[in-house]
Motif scaffolding. Sequence first.
Motif, PDB file in Angstrom:
ATOM      1  N   ALA A 108       0.865  -1.174   0.119  1.00 25.44           N
ATOM      2  CA  ALA A 108      -0.179  -0.016   0.062  1.00 25.44           C
ATOM      3  C   ALA A 108       0.894   1.192  -0.076  1.00 25.44           C
ATOM      4  CB  ALA A 108      -0.982   0.080   1.395  1.00 25.44           C
ATOM      5  N   ARG A 109       1.821   1.267   0.579  1.00 28.54           N
ATOM      6  CA  ARG A 109       2.857   2.370   0.807  1.00 28.54           C
ATOM      7  C   ARG A 109       3.541   2.441  -0.359  1.00 28.54           C
ATOM      8  NH1 ARG A 109       5.290   2.623   6.556  1.00 28.54           N
ATOM      9  NH2 ARG A 109       5.823   4.904   5.923  1.00 28.54           N
ATOM     10  N   ARG A 110       4.489   1.507  -0.520  1.00 25.06           N
ATOM     11  CA  ARG A 110       5.628   1.392  -1.394  1.00 25.06           C
ATOM     12  C   ARG A 110       5.378   0.763  -2.600  1.00 25.06           C
ATOM     13  NH1 ARG A 110       7.366   5.348   1.838  1.00 25.06           N
ATOM     14  NH2 ARG A 110       8.323   4.469   3.623  1.00 25.06           N
ATOM     15  N   GLY A 111       4.617   0.007  -2.587  1.00 22.88           N
ATOM     16  CA  GLY A 111       4.444  -0.982  -3.989  1.00 22.88           C
ATOM     17  C   GLY A 111       5.352  -1.950  -4.040  1.00 22.88           C
ATOM     18  N   VAL A 112       5.441  -2.489  -5.353  1.00 17.51           N
ATOM     19  CA  VAL A 112       6.489  -3.431  -5.527  1.00 17.51           C
ATOM     20  C   VAL A 112       7.001  -3.084  -6.840  1.00 17.51           C
ATOM     21  CG1 VAL A 112       6.894  -6.194  -5.972  1.00 17.51           C
ATOM     22  CG2 VAL A 112       4.860  -5.344  -4.452  1.00 17.51           C
ATOM     23  N   VAL A 162       4.686  -2.009  -9.877  1.00 13.65           N
ATOM     24  CA  VAL A 162       3.682  -1.874  -8.923  1.00 13.65           C
ATOM     25  C   VAL A 162       3.538  -0.577  -8.100  1.00 13.65           C
ATOM     26  CG1 VAL A 162       1.939  -2.718  -7.303  1.00 13.65           C
ATOM     27  CG2 VAL A 162       2.760  -4.149  -9.322  1.00 13.65           C
ATOM     28  N   PRO A 163       2.879   0.393  -8.325  1.00 15.76           N
ATOM     29  CA  PRO A 163       3.176   1.813  -7.460  1.00 15.76           C
ATOM     30  C   PRO A 163       2.354   1.477  -6.382  1.00 15.76           C
ATOM     31  CG  PRO A 163       2.138   2.014  -9.572  1.00 15.76           C
ATOM     32  CD  PRO A 163       2.054   0.812  -9.526  1.00 15.76           C
ATOM     33  N   GLY A 164       2.756   1.880  -5.174  1.00 19.99           N
ATOM     34  CA  GLY A 164       1.873   1.835  -3.929  1.00 19.99           C
ATOM     35  C   GLY A 164       0.727   2.426  -3.903  1.00 19.99           C
ATOM     36  N   CYS A 165      -0.319   1.805  -3.463  1.00 17.40           N
ATOM     37  CA  CYS A 165      -1.633   2.478  -3.415  1.00 17.40           C
ATOM     38  C   CYS A 165      -1.977   3.665  -3.027  1.00 17.40           C
ATOM     39  CB  CYS A 165      -2.843   1.397  -2.613  1.00 17.40           C
ATOM     40  SG  CYS A 165      -2.454  -0.348  -2.839  1.00 17.40           S
ATOM     41  N   ALA A 212      -3.319  -3.483 -15.108  1.00 17.37           N
ATOM     42  CA  ALA A 212      -1.891  -3.729 -15.130  1.00 17.37           C
ATOM     43  C   ALA A 212      -1.314  -4.199 -13.724  1.00 17.37           C
ATOM     44  CB  ALA A 212      -1.065  -2.455 -15.576  1.00 17.37           C
ATOM     45  N   ILE A 213      -1.758  -3.315 -12.660  1.00 12.95           N
ATOM     46  CA  ILE A 213      -1.171  -3.577 -11.102  1.00 12.95           C
ATOM     47  C   ILE A 213      -1.738  -5.002 -10.773  1.00 12.95           C
ATOM     48  CG2 ILE A 213      -1.784  -2.917  -8.622  1.00 12.95           C
ATOM     49  CD1 ILE A 213      -1.702   0.156  -9.898  1.00 12.95           C
ATOM     50  N   ALA A 214      -3.010  -5.302 -10.938  1.00 17.06           N
ATOM     51  CA  ALA A 214      -3.584  -6.431 -10.397  1.00 17.06           C
ATOM     52  C   ALA A 214      -2.831  -7.840 -11.371  1.00 17.06           C
ATOM     53  CB  ALA A 214      -4.985  -6.608 -10.762  1.00 17.06           C
TER      54      ALA A 214
END
Lengths: 465, 465
Positions: free
Chosen positions: A131-135, A140-143, A191-193
């Motif tokens: 959520a904060r940092r993403g992957v 994957v950006p953080g939410c 894309a994220i999912a």
Amino acid sequence: MRYRAVLRAGLLLAVGALRSSRAADLMQGRALVMHGAPGITACSSCHGVNGQGNYRLGYPRLAGLDPGYIFHELESFKHFSRENAIMQPVAQRLSRVQMMDVAAWFASQKPLPPKGVHPSERTIALGEKIARRGVWSRNVPGCFTCHGPRGAGVGSRFPRLAGQYPNYLKTQLHDWRRGFRRNDPLGLMQAIASRLSHREMSAVSEFLAVDRIHGKAPALPGRRVTRLRYTRNFLPPLESAIPRGSFGAMVRQGERIFDDTPAEARRYAGNVLSCRNCHIDRGRKAGSAPMWAAYVAFPAYRVRNHKVTTIEQRIQACFRFSENGHPPPQDSRTMTALVSYFYWLAQGAPTGAEMQGRGYPPLKTPPHPPNAVSGAQIFASHCAVCHGPDGQGTRDASGSYVFPPLWGPRSYNSGADMHKVKLAAEFVRANMPYGRGGMLTAQQAWDVAAFVDSHPRPPDPRKRR
Amino acid sequence: MRYRAVLRAGLLLAVGALRSSRAADLMQGRALVMHGAPGITACSSCHGVNGQGNYRLGYPRLAGLDPGYIFHELESFKHFSRENAIMQPVAQRLSRVQMMDVAAWFASQKPLPPKGVHPSERTIALGEKIARRGVWSRNVPGCFTCHGPRGAGVGSRFPRLAGQYPNYLKTQLHDWRRGFRRNDPLGLMQAIASRLSHREMSAVSEFLAVDRIHGKAPALPGRRVTRLRYTRNFLPPLESAIPRGSFGAMVRQGERIFDDTPAEARRYAGNVLSCRNCHIDRGRKAGSAPMWAAYVAFPAYRVRNHKVTTIEQRIQACFRFSENGHPPPQDSRTMTALVSYFYWLAQGAPTGAEMQGRGYPPLKTPPHPPNAVSGAQIFASHCAVCHGPDGQGTRDASGSYVFPPLWGPRSYNSGADMHKVKLAAEFVRANMPYGRGGMLTAQQAWDVAAFVDSHPRPPDPRKRR
């Protein structure tokens, strides 16, 4: 306040996006939510009048969502860019004005704090990271970077996530991934999912359900410092490899300052010592506090001044104490030259590594307490030939010091690290007599260090009045 | 002057070392050198009246040597700590007073410049390296560090080497190594000679013969910059690996400043942008100007300001231009925090390496000139959802910017690197839309960059009046 903001948002929506002739009507919205209309199921049957939804059945919490977002989703159901067997028939029967009213109503409701979700600490940690940092290794950006701090929502395209039910969020992520939902801007959520694992989708959904919007970010545990070790023999680059051009010129200037500090850094040196007197082979020699090992070890916390210290501040300390002079300003050419020289010596050394050969090889407490009287004899037989019987060093015909004075007004002051008997003994044991390091026993090194230390020298500037 | 200095040295020698009843007598010395005495060969037979020696036969030049040194060597011949079939009988017949007189005479003579020695460039380079720098990998100090700058000699224990005949010097080095000469302080020369190869002994001897004492050190050739390349995927350490304690706290503060610059570095930020807006994933993402790659690349010469720039000065430039604010002083906590954060991100990265993923992936000149009109369409379809149709960014409910404004008074000024269309296109191509980098074609990236660039923004502070 919130009510007004929502009303204003509804107005904007009305005027701008829908070109409707009237503002959203909260009371009309409320009536629709409570009772439905001919052929339209009441929203409250699943979402509740106040839009709190249903955790167990996975009906989302609509309270506090952005009205534009709710409107957009209803439109999406209507136009099949979001597939849902329950919502599709409802959305198809709602007029745009009705959608607006319903959206305004739910938006005006206050979301209740989450209840009944109890993820494990590990799940929270993983979810929070996403959520904060993403992957970013999988893009994957953080939410929170789009949905706002703590997932409170941003505008009508990035809905509030905080406090939403985890099973709902998880279903949505799966729907994005499978293409059941495709009403996202630029295919971003799809894309994220598709880049998250099932476990990650669960974890982030559960984290978002329990996270408090206004809570402080939990403190990460923090590890003990475990430095990377570099146990091979590091070799700084050859002098002949100093590059051409301005950078090379700066490195060379740094080397000149290091080699002859009183002449090349006249403004800052307060005595006749040069950097190379304590850092043999112009800062290259392992076991003689080489600069390549120091460079990669800063910034670091120093017990000495209780501060996180940069390499520049460390250099300033050398000028203040070992040089008994004035610290060169951090943006002076002298400083840039020295830092460039150290940086160049460290070419290839891993940043942050504990380099083999750093500092002086440590000595244990000697079997006998350091004895300055025996040290005086060792000094006479082993040190005086270069440093003079009076320890005042030796000059060449031009008057410059070839061998440095070890005490007295032209030597380091008592704030210098070298003034500590232990450090001086370590230096002596490994590096003295010059070119014959290791000749003295540890006990002899301690003794001669104690002898050197027993003489007067300029006071520590921190204690001067 | 020189004569007087020598006389004074001779006097000191007489009074201090020898407890003789009279000062050295130069004329007596000259007479002995010229004519010898009963049973004593005239020194001039081999060394010449003026002590210039003989290159071909390897007789050393004595002119200009320290009188104490000459005296000490005569004593050494006498007592067999220096073996030489010619000198031994002479020394044994000289009284201490005669030695003193002879020493004073030779010391008062001016050494002639060397002649007839023509070493190759390669030999000079190797010899100079040993003379100036030593071979510290084998614990050999440079000759000049004891024998004084350019080998001019220091006191009576470190004789002048400059201009001495190379075959004589070479013989001496071999004699030290073989133990024929053992009158050196602390066995230093013996140790050095035993650590040098024959080739090195030759080279340094030849170099010392031709080197000019007062000449400038020759400029080293200097190479073109060839940076170490790091072509693997570098991974900065996990956030959970930030250590405990003050250093870890400093790293975390740096990360916070990076993440929310307007709030955490209020004094220095002049707009609403944060570092992470241009350096995605808080400076971690490869291809998004990651800080781990930047950290190991500074100090470096920057064409932009024609200066060798440290990482601190680079950060200051970001604040001045991208942040349209004020540079944090180099010793401010803000600066230390940012540098500590970058340093920590770079843990393990080789100092000075060109890291794969540094900066933004470069773009070639596009097939068609960048077109702001087509860029406007791309902006509307791909950028406006986050940055707003007017490019002024999007705020959350609290008023802070979630998506940054791209032009206008709250964005970067026209001195920022991002104001260059090429750089902006490179950033966009690799990183935009956020989380969907690579979605736009290179031409689209150029066009949208040109569109963004076509709007007004704060002026370059270097051009303000």
